[in-house]
Design a protein around this motif. Structure first.
Motif, PDB file in Angstrom:
ATOM      1  N   ALA A 166       0.894  -1.157   0.210  1.00 33.69           N
ATOM      2  CA  ALA A 166       0.029  -0.005   0.062  1.00 33.69           C
ATOM      3  C   ALA A 166       0.878   1.298   0.073  1.00 33.69           C
ATOM      4  CB  ALA A 166      -0.715  -0.115   1.272  1.00 33.69           C
ATOM      5  N   GLN A 167       0.365   2.271  -0.829  1.00 31.41           N
ATOM      6  CA  GLN A 167       1.137   3.618  -0.778  1.00 31.41           C
ATOM      7  C   GLN A 167       1.017   4.181   0.699  1.00 31.41           C
ATOM      8  OE1 GLN A 167       0.144   5.627  -4.229  1.00 31.41           O
ATOM      9  NE2 GLN A 167       0.845   4.225  -5.751  1.00 31.41           N
ATOM     10  N   SER A 168       2.168   4.718   1.156  1.00 30.68           N
ATOM     11  CA  SER A 168       2.074   5.198   2.420  1.00 30.68           C
ATOM     12  C   SER A 168       1.437   6.400   2.636  1.00 30.68           C
ATOM     13  CB  SER A 168       3.562   5.442   2.880  1.00 30.68           C
ATOM     14  OG  SER A 168       4.197   6.334   2.003  1.00 30.68           O
ATOM     15  N   ARG A 225     -13.005   9.312  10.140  1.00 31.28           N
ATOM     16  CA  ARG A 225     -11.809   9.909   9.789  1.00 31.28           C
ATOM     17  C   ARG A 225     -10.663   8.879   9.029  1.00 31.28           C
ATOM     18  NH1 ARG A 225      -7.096  11.324  11.639  1.00 31.28           N
ATOM     19  NH2 ARG A 225      -7.535  10.409  13.768  1.00 31.28           N
ATOM     20  N   ASP A 226      -9.952   8.956   7.913  1.00 32.07           N
ATOM     21  CA  ASP A 226      -9.288   8.358   7.491  1.00 32.07           C
ATOM     22  C   ASP A 226      -7.920   8.190   8.129  1.00 32.07           C
ATOM     23  OD1 ASP A 226     -10.522   7.330   5.112  1.00 32.07           O
ATOM     24  OD2 ASP A 226      -9.788   8.919   3.693  1.00 32.07           O
ATOM     25  N   VAL A 227      -7.444   6.957   8.389  1.00 33.06           N
ATOM     26  CA  VAL A 227      -6.068   6.797   9.109  1.00 33.06           C
ATOM     27  C   VAL A 227      -4.987   6.486   7.930  1.00 33.06           C
ATOM     28  CG1 VAL A 227      -4.618   5.514  10.722  1.00 33.06           C
ATOM     29  CG2 VAL A 227      -7.165   5.919  11.175  1.00 33.06           C
ATOM     30  N   MET A 228      -4.092   7.471   7.968  1.00 37.62           N
ATOM     31  CA  MET A 228      -3.141   7.064   6.843  1.00 37.62           C
ATOM     32  C   MET A 228      -1.969   6.067   7.143  1.00 37.62           C
ATOM     33  SD  MET A 228      -4.388   9.251   4.822  1.00 37.62           S
ATOM     34  CE  MET A 228      -3.492   9.448   3.527  1.00 37.62           C
ATOM     35  N   ILE A 229      -1.620   5.528   6.008  1.00 36.45           N
ATOM     36  CA  ILE A 229      -0.573   4.408   6.079  1.00 36.45           C
ATOM     37  C   ILE A 229       0.486   4.969   6.957  1.00 36.45           C
ATOM     38  CG2 ILE A 229       0.983   2.873   4.966  1.00 36.45           C
ATOM     39  CD1 ILE A 229      -1.597   1.758   4.605  1.00 36.45           C
ATOM     40  N   GLU A 230       1.000   6.144   6.637  1.00 36.52           N
ATOM     41  CA  GLU A 230       2.165   6.634   7.500  1.00 36.52           C
ATOM     42  C   GLU A 230       1.825   6.643   8.871  1.00 36.52           C
ATOM     43  OE1 GLU A 230       2.251  10.539   5.985  1.00 36.52           O
ATOM     44  OE2 GLU A 230       3.722   9.932   4.204  1.00 36.52           O
ATOM     45  N   SER A 231       0.712   6.908   9.546  1.00 41.20           N
ATOM     46  CA  SER A 231       0.142   6.727  10.653  1.00 41.20           C
ATOM     47  C   SER A 231       0.207   5.143  11.422  1.00 41.20           C
ATOM     48  CB  SER A 231      -1.151   7.503  11.008  1.00 41.20           C
ATOM     49  OG  SER A 231      -1.005   8.610  10.727  1.00 41.20           O
ATOM     50  N   GLU A 232      -0.134   4.499  10.485  1.00 41.01           N
ATOM     51  CA  GLU A 232      -0.103   3.150  10.627  1.00 41.01           C
ATOM     52  C   GLU A 232       1.293   2.325  11.041  1.00 41.01           C
ATOM     53  OE1 GLU A 232      -2.955   1.753  11.805  1.00 41.01           O
ATOM     54  OE2 GLU A 232      -4.493   1.910  10.399  1.00 41.01           O
ATOM     55  N   ILE A 233       2.263   2.930  10.264  1.00 41.05           N
ATOM     56  CA  ILE A 233       3.406   2.448  10.352  1.00 41.05           C
ATOM     57  C   ILE A 233       4.052   2.950  11.575  1.00 41.05           C
ATOM     58  CG2 ILE A 233       5.726   2.592   9.324  1.00 41.05           C
ATOM     59  CD1 ILE A 233       4.539   2.939   6.488  1.00 41.05           C
ATOM     60  N   ALA A 234       3.929   4.049  11.787  1.00 36.20           N
ATOM     61  CA  ALA A 234       4.440   4.782  13.269  1.00 36.20           C
ATOM     62  C   ALA A 234       3.739   4.234  14.363  1.00 36.20           C
ATOM     63  CB  ALA A 234       4.132   6.298  13.421  1.00 36.20           C
ATOM     64  N   LEU A 270       2.628   1.012  14.790  1.00 35.42           N
ATOM     65  CA  LEU A 270       3.408  -0.298  14.776  1.00 35.42           C
ATOM     66  C   LEU A 270       4.657  -0.014  15.116  1.00 35.42           C
ATOM     67  CD1 LEU A 270       2.173  -2.037  11.572  1.00 35.42           C
ATOM     68  CD2 LEU A 270       1.634  -2.702  13.752  1.00 35.42           C
ATOM     69  N   ALA A 271       5.455   0.623  14.756  1.00 30.23           N
ATOM     70  CA  ALA A 271       6.870   1.086  15.133  1.00 30.23           C
ATOM     71  C   ALA A 271       6.905   1.216  16.903  1.00 30.23           C
ATOM     72  CB  ALA A 271       7.567   2.091  14.378  1.00 30.23           C
ATOM     73  N   HIS A 272       5.934   2.299  17.087  1.00 23.78           N
ATOM     74  CA  HIS A 272       5.965   2.432  18.549  1.00 23.78           C
ATOM     75  C   HIS A 272       5.662   1.297  19.318  1.00 23.78           C
ATOM     76  CE1 HIS A 272       5.082   5.036  22.174  1.00 23.78           C
ATOM     77  NE2 HIS A 272       3.910   4.637  22.436  1.00 23.78           N
ATOM     78  N   SER A 273       4.571   0.724  19.055  1.00 23.28           N
ATOM     79  CA  SER A 273       4.099  -0.621  19.839  1.00 23.28           C
ATOM     80  C   SER A 273       4.979  -1.623  19.922  1.00 23.28           C
ATOM     81  CB  SER A 273       2.832  -1.181  19.240  1.00 23.28           C
ATOM     82  OG  SER A 273       2.901  -1.755  18.066  1.00 23.28           O
ATOM     83  N   GLU A 274       5.800  -1.868  19.112  1.00 18.99           N
ATOM     84  CA  GLU A 274       7.068  -2.831  19.128  1.00 18.99           C
ATOM     85  C   GLU A 274       8.264  -2.284  19.514  1.00 18.99           C
ATOM     86  OE1 GLU A 274       6.691  -4.139  14.994  1.00 18.99           O
ATOM     87  OE2 GLU A 274       4.747  -4.966  15.441  1.00 18.99           O
ATOM     88  N   GLY A 275       8.266  -0.995  19.908  1.00 27.65           N
ATOM     89  CA  GLY A 275       9.655  -0.531  20.452  1.00 27.65           C
ATOM     90  C   GLY A 275      10.843  -0.151  19.477  1.00 27.65           C
ATOM     91  N   ARG A 276      10.037  -0.069  18.059  1.00 25.50           N
ATOM     92  CA  ARG A 276      11.086   0.351  16.945  1.00 25.50           C
ATOM     93  C   ARG A 276      11.226   1.665  16.776  1.00 25.50           C
ATOM     94  NH1 ARG A 276       9.397  -1.517  12.755  1.00 25.50           N
ATOM     95  NH2 ARG A 276       7.310  -2.225  13.226  1.00 25.50           N
ATOM     96  N   GLN A 277      12.429   2.039  16.100  1.00 21.86           N
ATOM     97  CA  GLN A 277      12.401   3.335  15.552  1.00 21.86           C
ATOM     98  C   GLN A 277      11.544   3.824  14.400  1.00 21.86           C
ATOM     99  OE1 GLN A 277      16.447   4.740  14.686  1.00 21.86           O
ATOM    100  NE2 GLN A 277      15.865   6.500  14.282  1.00 21.86           N
ATOM    101  N   MET A 278      10.991   5.030  14.293  1.00 18.04           N
ATOM    102  CA  MET A 278       9.998   5.589  13.212  1.00 18.04           C
ATOM    103  C   MET A 278      10.925   5.206  11.941  1.00 18.04           C
ATOM    104  SD  MET A 278       7.189   6.141  11.869  1.00 18.04           S
ATOM    105  CE  MET A 278       6.743   7.111  10.372  1.00 18.04           C
ATOM    106  N   PRO A 279      10.287   4.591  10.720  1.00 15.73           N
ATOM    107  CA  PRO A 279      10.958   4.936   9.641  1.00 15.73           C
ATOM    108  C   PRO A 279      10.886   6.260   9.116  1.00 15.73           C
ATOM    109  CG  PRO A 279       9.712   2.757   9.724  1.00 15.73           C
ATOM    110  CD  PRO A 279       9.241   3.676  10.951  1.00 15.73           C
ATOM    111  N   ARG A 280      11.966   6.729   8.576  1.00 17.18           N
ATOM    112  CA  ARG A 280      11.819   8.122   7.839  1.00 17.18           C
ATOM    113  C   ARG A 280      12.182   7.956   6.136  1.00 17.18           C
ATOM    114  NH1 ARG A 280       9.844  10.912  11.885  1.00 17.18           N
ATOM    115  NH2 ARG A 280      10.941  10.549  13.998  1.00 17.18           N
ATOM    116  N   GLY A 281      11.068   8.737   5.543  1.00 23.01           N
ATOM    117  CA  GLY A 281      11.183   8.781   4.245  1.00 23.01           C
ATOM    118  C   GLY A 281      10.422   7.698   3.597  1.00 23.01           C
TER     119      GLY A 281
END
Length: 267
Positions: A33-35, A185-194, A196-207
């Motif tokens: 899916a496009q972010s 309200r639409d939830v964007m893929i970028e927000s879903e990635i963030a 998931l990263a937060h819940s799993e203790g990973r750094q938020m991907p950039r770009g």
């Protein structure tokens, strides 16, 4: 792309496979899916260039949506859509057998396809075989089939009414559900990635590149493990104005004396 996927879908991936009626894989492609799109109505922008010279004319396109389920964090299948790629020119029906006594043409056009909770477990792999299966309420796929000589161009806006939606006539219940979904309200893929990263203790991907890599890694699954379906109990919230009905139609093998039925809405 897809429209109105269940709310427990987060990041997702579309896997497009072309099968013969005998379930032989003829071609396959996939795309994330496009972010910049929403998690419930994502865009995948997959383009499959297919050489059909030696193909079985019963070829059917099957699209499988894979996602990280919101409640469990595991990779699940959100549903399947199917489209026959060739038709008999005289009848407009899909090619269902190896007897090709009529002229066969490409099923050219733009289509909105219903999404189903499963695939046919036996028999030929044909789009019409899915019509009796349970649908994922309100969820649909948008697909275009074009001759290779034409440029696919940009993705049409859904509001332009380019897509043939005759396969997706909503039921009375779906019509009510759409009203509720349009208010969310639409939830964007970028927000879903963030998330998931937060819940799993990973750094938020950039770009964009890092986001795509993170999605690809998170949606990977063991090829030896059978696919598990999304929990379809969570496809929509309860709506008081929609409600539900319970019909008690009868009993079987009741022995002795008169019988009557009691029902309760208590858990």
């Amino acid at each position: 792309g897809a429209r109105f996927l269940p709310p427990n879908v987060t990041i997702s991936k579309a896997v497009a496979t072309v099968y013969s009626s005998a379930r032989r894989v003829l071609h396959q492609a996939s795309g994330l899916a496009q972010s910049s799109s929403s998690s419930q109505s994502p865009q995948y922008a997959i383009t499959m260039m297919c050489e059909t010279t030696s193909w079985d004319p019963t070829a059917t396109l099957v699209i499988q949506i894979e996602t990280v389920e919101r409640e469990t964090g595991t990779v699940k299948i959100a549903g399947y859509s199917a489209l026959e790629l060739f038709l008999y020119s005289e009848t407009g029906e899909g090619v269902a057998s190896g007897v090709f006594h009529q002229r066969i043409v490409l099923n050219e056009g733009a289509f909105q396809l219903p999404m189903y909770m499963s695939l046919p477990q036996s028999g030929p792999m044909l789009a019409e075989a899915m019509h009796s299966l349970s649908k994922v309420p309100c969820a649909t796929m948008l697909v275009r089939v074009l001759p290779s000589s034409l440029n696919s161009g940009s993705i049409p806006n859904y509001d332009d009414r380019v897509y043939d939606s005759t396969r997706c006539e909503p039921s009375e219940a779906e019509a009510a559900m759409y009203k509720q979904k349009l208010q969310v309200r639409d939830v964007m893929i970028e927000s879903e990635i963030a998330k998931l990263a937060h819940s799993e203790g990973r750094q938020m991907p950039r770009g964009q590149l890092q986001m795509q890599q993170a999605m690809e890694q998170r949606l990977s699954k063991d090829a030896l493990v059978n696919d598990a379906m999304l929990n379809f109990r969570h496809v929509c919230k309860f709506q008081r104005f929609t409600g539900f009905q319970v019909a008690i139609d009868g009993a079987v093998n009741v022995s002795g004396g008169p019988a009557f039925a009691l029902h309760s809405y208590a858990p």
